[in-house]
Design a protein around this motif. Structure first.
Motif, short mmCIF file in Angstrom:
data_model
loop_
_atom_site.label_atom_id
_atom_site.label_comp_id
_atom_site.label_asym_id
_atom_site.label_seq_id
_atom_site.Cartn_x
_atom_site.Cartn_y
_atom_site.Cartn_z
N ARG A 48 0.75 -1.59 -0.06
CA ARG A 48 -0.10 0.13 -0.12
C ARG A 48 0.77 0.81 0.48
O ARG A 48 0.34 1.95 -0.71
CB ARG A 48 -0.97 -0.41 1.09
CG ARG A 48 -2.28 -1.07 1.44
CD ARG A 48 -3.10 -1.23 2.91
NE ARG A 48 -4.02 -1.93 2.82
CZ ARG A 48 -3.71 -2.77 3.37
NH1 ARG A 48 -2.52 -2.67 4.75
NH2 ARG A 48 -4.40 -3.76 3.96
N PHE A 49 1.66 1.11 0.98
CA PHE A 49 2.63 2.44 0.79
C PHE A 49 3.03 2.70 -0.02
O PHE A 49 3.50 3.78 -0.85
CB PHE A 49 4.35 1.92 2.18
CG PHE A 49 4.45 3.37 2.81
CD1 PHE A 49 4.40 3.65 3.85
CD2 PHE A 49 5.62 3.89 1.77
CE1 PHE A 49 4.59 4.30 4.10
CE2 PHE A 49 6.44 4.87 2.36
CZ PHE A 49 6.26 4.99 3.43
N LEU A 53 2.91 6.19 -2.91
CA LEU A 53 3.94 6.92 -2.91
C LEU A 53 3.62 6.64 -4.51
O LEU A 53 4.25 8.47 -5.28
CB LEU A 53 5.14 6.06 -2.55
CG LEU A 53 6.75 6.50 -3.04
CD1 LEU A 53 6.46 8.27 -2.18
CD2 LEU A 53 8.00 6.02 -2.77
N GLN A 54 3.03 6.16 -5.22
CA GLN A 54 3.26 5.97 -6.70
C GLN A 54 2.73 7.28 -7.12
O GLN A 54 2.59 7.67 -8.19
CB GLN A 54 3.09 4.95 -7.17
CG GLN A 54 3.97 5.17 -8.59
CD GLN A 54 3.25 3.25 -9.76
OE1 GLN A 54 2.41 2.33 -8.54
NE2 GLN A 54 3.57 3.18 -10.61
N GLN A 55 1.14 7.12 -6.49
CA GLN A 55 0.44 8.23 -6.38
C GLN A 55 0.53 9.21 -6.47
O GLN A 55 -0.72 10.59 -5.09
CB GLN A 55 -0.87 7.61 -5.74
CG GLN A 55 -1.44 6.38 -6.79
CD GLN A 55 -2.55 5.24 -6.09
OE1 GLN A 55 -3.07 5.60 -4.62
NE2 GLN A 55 -3.28 4.18 -6.98
N HIS A 56 1.46 9.75 -5.60
CA HIS A 56 1.56 11.21 -4.29
C HIS A 56 0.40 11.57 -3.36
O HIS A 56 0.40 12.31 -3.22
CB HIS A 56 1.70 12.33 -5.68
CG HIS A 56 2.73 11.64 -6.63
ND1 HIS A 56 4.63 12.49 -6.37
CD2 HIS A 56 2.80 11.22 -8.05
CE1 HIS A 56 5.12 11.82 -7.05
NE2 HIS A 56 4.08 10.99 -8.64
N ASP A 57 0.06 10.55 -2.69
CA ASP A 57 -0.53 10.57 -2.33
C ASP A 57 -0.30 10.62 -0.51
O ASP A 57 -0.12 9.37 0.11
CB ASP A 57 -1.86 9.17 -1.67
CG ASP A 57 -3.27 9.70 -0.97
OD1 ASP A 57 -3.03 10.55 -0.59
OD2 ASP A 57 -4.07 8.82 -1.61
N GLU A 58 -0.38 12.26 -0.52
CA GLU A 58 0.64 12.36 1.31
C GLU A 58 -0.16 12.13 2.68
O GLU A 58 0.39 11.54 2.84
CB GLU A 58 1.11 13.63 1.05
CG GLU A 58 2.36 13.82 0.19
CD GLU A 58 3.14 15.14 -0.39
OE1 GLU A 58 2.76 16.21 0.78
OE2 GLU A 58 3.64 15.41 -1.31
N SER A 97 9.82 14.14 0.80
CA SER A 97 8.81 12.90 1.20
C SER A 97 9.21 11.81 0.19
O SER A 97 9.36 10.48 0.71
CB SER A 97 7.16 12.96 0.60
OG SER A 97 6.91 12.97 -1.22
N LYS A 98 9.92 11.57 -1.36
CA LYS A 98 10.00 10.59 -1.83
C LYS A 98 11.20 9.42 -1.22
O LYS A 98 11.34 8.74 -0.95
CB LYS A 98 10.31 10.75 -3.30
CG LYS A 98 10.43 9.32 -4.47
CD LYS A 98 10.60 9.60 -5.56
CE LYS A 98 11.10 8.49 -6.74
NZ LYS A 98 10.99 8.68 -8.12
N ALA A 99 11.88 10.68 -0.97
CA ALA A 99 13.38 9.97 -0.45
C ALA A 99 13.11 9.33 0.54
O ALA A 99 13.88 8.14 1.33
CB ALA A 99 14.57 11.46 -0.07
N ILE A 100 11.84 10.50 1.95
CA ILE A 100 12.29 9.28 3.53
C ILE A 100 11.41 8.52 2.65
O ILE A 100 11.36 7.74 3.42
CB ILE A 100 11.25 10.59 4.31
CG1 ILE A 100 12.04 11.66 4.28
CG2 ILE A 100 10.31 9.89 5.08
CD1 ILE A 100 12.49 11.84 5.01
#
Length: 123
Positions: A48-49, A53-58, A97-100
């Motif tokens: 799910r994570f 991430l792929q959907q940029h759903d923060e 956020s992507k790196a984290i």
């Protein structure tokens, strides 16, 4: 000079089972079941994570981090707790956020695989 295996071990997230062992009243079968449940749910959460991430759903990433944190706190897996907490509290700049998230995914996958191996959960 350190070997490749020693370097890999240094990069592994540390954890402890003391709180889980106490919760399970030192019963090995109960601990095994708890760890098995943790591994299975964490593997689903990582899927799910990656989707969030792929959907940029923060917001969904923050919600999932909130859901995942309690067990990692029980394990005292600090290399996972810190980035999950930042993500949960949305203390991550959009550019970071992507790196984290990649750090979280990597550390969680390593930890889960270590638990599977060390506690013979793959059998």
């Amino acid at each position: 000079m350190t070997t490749r295996k020693e370097r890999a071990k240094e990069l592994m997230p540390s954890y402890t089972l003391e709180k889980i062992r106490a919760f399970a009243d030192h019963d090995e079968e109960s601990m095994r079941l708890i760890l098995l449940s943790f591994v299975q749910s964490t593997q689903q959460n990582i899927k799910r994570f990656k989707q969030h991430l792929q959907q940029h759903d923060e917001q969904s990433l923050a919600d999932l981090a909130h859901k995942m944190l309690p067990m990692f706190k029980q394990l005292e897996a600090h290399t996972v707790i810190e980035p999950l907490t930042k993500l949960e509290e949305q203390q991550v700049a959009h550019s970071d956020s992507k790196a984290i998230c990649q750090t979280i995914i990597s550390q969680v996958e390593i930890l889960v695989n270590t638990i599977i191996e060390e506690h013979a959960l793959g059998e």
